[in-house]
Design a protein around this motif. Sequence first.
Motif, PDB file in Angstrom:
ATOM      1  N   GLU A   1      -3.176  -0.389  -9.664  1.00  0.00           N
ATOM      2  CA  GLU A   1      -2.616   0.613 -10.618  1.00  0.00           C
ATOM      3  C   GLU A   1      -3.680   2.015  -9.924  1.00  0.00           C
ATOM      4  OE1 GLU A   1      -2.643   0.098 -14.831  1.00  0.00           O
ATOM      5  OE2 GLU A   1      -2.068   2.040 -15.142  1.00  0.00           O
ATOM      6  N   LEU A   2      -5.082   1.661  -9.788  1.00  0.00           N
ATOM      7  CA  LEU A   2      -5.936   2.929  -9.535  1.00  0.00           C
ATOM      8  C   LEU A   2      -5.510   3.225  -8.115  1.00  0.00           C
ATOM      9  CD1 LEU A   2      -9.252   1.578 -10.704  1.00  0.00           C
ATOM     10  CD2 LEU A   2      -8.071   3.699 -11.560  1.00  0.00           C
ATOM     11  N   GLU A   3      -5.153   2.468  -7.220  1.00  0.00           N
ATOM     12  CA  GLU A   3      -4.782   2.447  -5.727  1.00  0.00           C
ATOM     13  C   GLU A   3      -3.371   2.957  -5.617  1.00  0.00           C
ATOM     14  OE1 GLU A   3      -8.235  -0.487  -3.456  1.00  0.00           O
ATOM     15  OE2 GLU A   3      -6.003  -0.945  -3.715  1.00  0.00           O
TER      16      GLU A   3
ATOM     17  N   GLY B   1      -4.474  -9.390  -5.475  1.00  0.00           N
ATOM     18  CA  GLY B   1      -5.244  -8.125  -5.803  1.00  0.00           C
ATOM     19  C   GLY B   1      -5.131  -8.153  -7.397  1.00  0.00           C
ATOM     20  N   SER B   2      -5.943  -7.520  -8.090  1.00  0.00           N
ATOM     21  CA  SER B   2      -5.965  -7.468  -9.431  1.00  0.00           C
ATOM     22  C   SER B   2      -5.116  -6.236  -9.914  1.00  0.00           C
ATOM     23  CB  SER B   2      -7.463  -7.251 -10.110  1.00  0.00           C
ATOM     24  OG  SER B   2      -7.607  -5.753  -9.789  1.00  0.00           O
ATOM     25  N   ALA B   3      -4.325  -6.230 -10.885  1.00  0.00           N
ATOM     26  CA  ALA B   3      -3.119  -5.193 -11.496  1.00  0.00           C
ATOM     27  C   ALA B   3      -4.122  -3.996 -11.851  1.00  0.00           C
ATOM     28  CB  ALA B   3      -2.490  -5.736 -12.436  1.00  0.00           C
TER      29      ALA B   3
ATOM     30  N   GLU C   1      -5.860  20.869   8.401  1.00  0.00           N
ATOM     31  CA  GLU C   1      -5.302  21.401   7.198  1.00  0.00           C
ATOM     32  C   GLU C   1      -4.241  20.186   6.732  1.00  0.00           C
ATOM     33  OE1 GLU C   1      -4.142  25.277   6.769  1.00  0.00           O
ATOM     34  OE2 GLU C   1      -2.305  24.697   5.559  1.00  0.00           O
ATOM     35  N   VAL C   2      -4.519  20.077   5.397  1.00  0.00           N
ATOM     36  CA  VAL C   2      -3.567  18.816   4.751  1.00  0.00           C
ATOM     37  C   VAL C   2      -2.620  19.457   4.112  1.00  0.00           C
ATOM     38  CG1 VAL C   2      -3.636  16.998   3.540  1.00  0.00           C
ATOM     39  CG2 VAL C   2      -5.603  17.227   4.592  1.00  0.00           C
ATOM     40  N   VAL C   3      -1.247  19.292   4.270  1.00  0.00           N
ATOM     41  CA  VAL C   3      -0.131  19.614   3.655  1.00  0.00           C
ATOM     42  C   VAL C   3       0.430  18.497   2.739  1.00  0.00           C
ATOM     43  CG1 VAL C   3       1.977  21.129   3.698  1.00  0.00           C
ATOM     44  CG2 VAL C   3       0.189  21.495   5.434  1.00  0.00           C
ATOM     45  N   ASN C   4       0.600  19.001   1.447  1.00  0.00           N
ATOM     46  CA  ASN C   4       1.120  18.130   0.500  1.00  0.00           C
ATOM     47  C   ASN C   4       0.661  16.744   0.597  1.00  0.00           C
ATOM     48  OD1 ASN C   4       3.095  17.271  -1.313  1.00  0.00           O
ATOM     49  ND2 ASN C   4       4.794  17.043   0.361  1.00  0.00           N
ATOM     50  N   ALA C   5      -0.731  16.607   0.505  1.00  0.00           N
ATOM     51  CA  ALA C   5      -1.262  15.414   0.534  1.00  0.00           C
ATOM     52  C   ALA C   5      -2.616  15.382  -0.107  1.00  0.00           C
ATOM     53  CB  ALA C   5      -1.300  15.059   1.643  1.00  0.00           C
ATOM     54  N   GLU C   6      -3.085  14.281  -0.659  1.00  0.00           N
ATOM     55  CA  GLU C   6      -4.196  14.278  -1.322  1.00  0.00           C
ATOM     56  C   GLU C   6      -5.164  13.463  -0.265  1.00  0.00           C
ATOM     57  OE1 GLU C   6      -2.824  13.369  -5.895  1.00  0.00           O
ATOM     58  OE2 GLU C   6      -4.283  12.301  -4.890  1.00  0.00           O
ATOM     59  N   MET C   7      -6.428  14.273  -0.053  1.00  0.00           N
ATOM     60  CA  MET C   7      -7.189  13.524   1.070  1.00  0.00           C
ATOM     61  C   MET C   7      -8.085  12.510   0.129  1.00  0.00           C
ATOM     62  SD  MET C   7      -6.683  14.733   3.775  1.00  0.00           S
ATOM     63  CE  MET C   7      -7.969  14.356   4.819  1.00  0.00           C
ATOM     64  N   GLU C   8      -8.149  11.143   0.583  1.00  0.00           N
ATOM     65  CA  GLU C   8      -8.916  10.273  -0.081  1.00  0.00           C
ATOM     66  C   GLU C   8      -9.445   9.373   1.107  1.00  0.00           C
ATOM     67  OE1 GLU C   8      -6.605   9.769  -4.229  1.00  0.00           O
ATOM     68  OE2 GLU C   8      -7.534   8.063  -3.206  1.00  0.00           O
ATOM     69  N   GLN C   9     -10.744   9.148   0.688  1.00  0.00           N
ATOM     70  CA  GLN C   9     -11.266   8.153   1.522  1.00  0.00           C
ATOM     71  C   GLN C   9     -10.836   6.641   1.710  1.00  0.00           C
ATOM     72  OE1 GLN C   9     -14.049   8.887   3.702  1.00  0.00           O
ATOM     73  NE2 GLN C   9     -13.412  11.076   3.080  1.00  0.00           N
ATOM     74  N   VAL C  10     -10.881   6.161   2.743  1.00  0.00           N
ATOM     75  CA  VAL C  10     -10.342   4.757   2.956  1.00  0.00           C
ATOM     76  C   VAL C  10     -11.078   3.837   2.087  1.00  0.00           C
ATOM     77  CG1 VAL C  10      -9.982   2.845   4.361  1.00  0.00           C
ATOM     78  CG2 VAL C  10      -9.360   5.098   5.201  1.00  0.00           C
ATOM     79  N   ALA C  11     -10.642   3.254   1.276  1.00  0.00           N
ATOM     80  CA  ALA C  11     -11.420   2.249   0.391  1.00  0.00           C
ATOM     81  C   ALA C  11     -12.095   1.309   1.273  1.00  0.00           C
ATOM     82  CB  ALA C  11     -10.057   1.597  -0.473  1.00  0.00           C
TER      83      ALA C  11
ATOM     84  N   PHE D   1       0.713  -1.316  -0.021  1.00  0.00           N
ATOM     85  CA  PHE D   1       0.017   0.068  -0.005  1.00  0.00           C
ATOM     86  C   PHE D   1       0.958   1.187   0.139  1.00  0.00           C
ATOM     87  CE2 PHE D   1      -2.849  -3.321   1.509  1.00  0.00           C
ATOM     88  CZ  PHE D   1      -3.920  -3.015   0.866  1.00  0.00           C
ATOM     89  N   ASN D   2       0.373   2.514   0.171  1.00  0.00           N
ATOM     90  CA  ASN D   2       0.662   3.761   0.121  1.00  0.00           C
ATOM     91  C   ASN D   2       0.205   4.555   1.257  1.00  0.00           C
ATOM     92  OD1 ASN D   2      -1.135   5.269  -1.178  1.00  0.00           O
ATOM     93  ND2 ASN D   2      -0.424   3.971  -2.653  1.00  0.00           N
ATOM     94  N   SER D   3       0.384   5.678   1.609  1.00  0.00           N
ATOM     95  CA  SER D   3      -0.242   6.542   2.677  1.00  0.00           C
ATOM     96  C   SER D   3      -1.638   6.825   2.416  1.00  0.00           C
ATOM     97  CB  SER D   3       0.637   7.974   2.767  1.00  0.00           C
ATOM     98  OG  SER D   3       1.843   7.628   2.911  1.00  0.00           O
ATOM     99  N   ARG D   4      -2.076   6.768   1.168  1.00  0.00           N
ATOM    100  CA  ARG D   4      -3.394   7.393   0.975  1.00  0.00           C
ATOM    101  C   ARG D   4      -4.286   6.549   1.800  1.00  0.00           C
ATOM    102  NH1 ARG D   4      -4.278   6.682  -5.415  1.00  0.00           N
ATOM    103  NH2 ARG D   4      -2.088   7.702  -6.243  1.00  0.00           N
ATOM    104  N   ARG D   5      -3.921   5.150   1.917  1.00  0.00           N
ATOM    105  CA  ARG D   5      -5.071   4.401   2.821  1.00  0.00           C
ATOM    106  C   ARG D   5      -5.273   4.754   4.266  1.00  0.00           C
ATOM    107  NH1 ARG D   5      -6.854  -0.845   0.472  1.00  0.00           N
ATOM    108  NH2 ARG D   5      -8.433  -1.525   2.058  1.00  0.00           N
ATOM    109  N   TYR D   6      -4.317   5.723   4.709  1.00  0.00           N
ATOM    110  CA  TYR D   6      -4.385   5.819   6.132  1.00  0.00           C
ATOM    111  C   TYR D   6      -4.759   7.299   6.519  1.00  0.00           C
ATOM    112  CZ  TYR D   6      -1.757   1.585   5.599  1.00  0.00           C
ATOM    113  OH  TYR D   6      -1.637  -0.006   5.088  1.00  0.00           O
TER     114      TYR D   6
END
Lengths: 436, 328
Positions: B212-214, B206-208, B318-328, B43-48
């Motif tokens: 890629e999307l995540e 997991g599917s490729a 406030e989010v600095v340098n990050a995309e706010m994404e909902q946890v999948a 994974f990466n940071s987005r999920r957290y």
Amino acid sequence: MITNISALININESNINKSNTGQAQGINRCHLLGYVSNELSVCEQLKINFDNVKNDPQAVLQAAVKRWGHHVNQFLVGDYVLVWQAEEHLLITSSARASFTVYYQKDDAFALSSDLNTLGKTLSESQLLQNLTLGPLTTQRTCFNNVCQLQPGETLVWKTDDAAQLTHQVQLAHQAQLPKTQQVELAQLVQTPEATTLERQDVDLGELVNHLPQLAYRLGEPVTDAILAHFDQEIGACVENTVVLDAKWLAARKKHGAQPFKQNYNWCKGLLNNQLSRHKKQLKKYHDALRSEHAAAQVEQSQTFEQWIDFNYVLPAWCQLLQRIARLHGKTLVNPFIVPEQAMALVKQGEQQDDQPQGYFSLQQDSINNVFDAMQRLFHIGEPDTLTLFNLNPHATAKLVSQHASQKNANPRRIEQLCIVLLTFDYLARFNRATP
Amino acid sequence: MITARDGIKLACHQYLPIQNSLPEKSSGVNTPARVMFLHGGSFNSRRYANIAKACVKQGFEVVLCDLRGHGDSQGPRGTCNYVGQLEDDIADTIEWFENHQPLPLILGGHSSGSVVCLRYIEKHGQDSLAGCYFIAPAISNTLEPLRFDEPGSKRSFLMNYWRKKPTFNPAPESALKHIPKMNNVKFLAALVLPFLRHKTVMSFPGSAKMAELEGRVLDYSFNMMASVSIPKYSKAFRLITVPTLLVCGENDEILHPSFLPTVAQWHLAPTTDKQVNMLPRLNHMSVLGGATRVLPQWLAQRWDPVEIEIVKAEVEVEVVNAEMEQVA
């Protein structure tokens, strides 16, 4: 009956330093760990009106020690350790067949404590070997070279120029122990207080395994059987402050048959490195001395060596261990087995093979909760101290563990006990609580 | 972006309580500590982001780190130059933040991110840490922490214990879809031949397309796999002296439910401030939802809770340098 006046005795340097500021605290006071059951008769002998002092146990104890001095344990009946810190001497005495324990140490400084953890100590390899082969027995020796234990019925008087300066210039002025026959006679007079019985409940084995290290840490020495951790859990959860010991807690004590010493030793010798094996002769000598003592004792023909050693050494040692665990929770354990009839009944019952418990753990348990696997893993992750004393190569340990499931095994519990001793020893070594 | 010692740019997503981002206040005045979070394998940071937001609500500064070759960090996907490079990257990141704004640091992560944290403590010590936390630490290269037996478990048991494995408890189908698969032949080949250590030896399920999307990395090389493994975990845990939180779901597909209680009792020092939370009905991934509740509570109990209550009333994120994404 004097109850609930037990005091945790811990005369170490920090306490003494506090005492030096003005009138020394605790001087000319009696500290009692346990209870006295014949206070009425004591008052009569001391010519004290019992009604006047029944709420002042200190007055009775002080009058008793002043009158009878180092013979006081022949007159005070019960289950206790008594410490009298006077101006120029310190008296420590315990009742006949006492199940309470105090430790003392006299190296550079004198120290007396009911808690092993408060004493500086170095591991005694010969005592560790004894625990593995003969099991815990009541002796003056402890798991540590420089720490001694007051034996049941023993009295020690330490002379000092000033009781507030106990850490310096302390000399042993008197040492005596009540003969075993007299201990039995005195123990017959004990009236145990009434209290709730602490019975055995079912236990979660995962929790039991994980309870072992903290028990070892609090005791300050390796745990010799899982039942002790089970007992610790039960007494910790018990709401009563005083509980009576149930016979089921004593079933795991090590039984000694009439077999020669080598049978006690040979089963685990593959795991013992030279450091431990070199104490074999010393241990055999001790075993032979016990046999000679049995032969010399005026015992009934029906009292075998097994019964004699169980009655005089094994059972008291187990009761002391359980008593110490109870004290760690601030609770008093009433031990009905200081009364000889009760103890002898238990000794005779213990000879029946059906009574031998099969142990808590099995090889089928998940590896993480399995003490046998955990012991074998010490080969990879064990402390250097552990690996110096024990040969834990997978071949040796696998051979031993395989015996656990063997039908030929006379005592399936002893391999489990060995694993527990090794694991808790390693844990203490890891966190510097036992330094070989 | 932080520059690692080999010149690679590492992405860190910093979440600050709103007061600290105001120009008239110096950053971190009301922040009791900085929480650094390492993501799980693949994974990466987005999920957290949800965990970060929950901690920020308690007044903590949060830094979500993308390991090299993951998320927004540079580096070849799913590999690293040498075993242990991830700990060096963490050390560089900690140093960068310390130089810019010193704050008590609480380091931890989820799954193999926890393992990287443990490896960091083993290699670099804990002088720079005020606390650490481990959420479902995927210690999977020894047998005893595992909930289920793998096909090669019997052989491994025989090699380690020199006796037959008395039981065999294979993973059910439902669990297999979450457990990464290792190619033992490629692993052994890479072990013997160092030039193969950038080749894939382990694949995550997991599917490729979804990966890629995540932004997930599904294949790990020998170097990366070894960098998120810690065979002698006991020796690392026993070093820890700072407050420690251990969290795991009771239905975790990788870890045995008794593993973390065992770590706490046998491997962490008796004097260490430790807390174990076994969360019912949660598995290896859904434990993150539970951690969103447990971690901020644990932090607030230990780092300046009085001041946090004041901050909490007017908190914004406030989010600095990050995309706010909902946890999948």
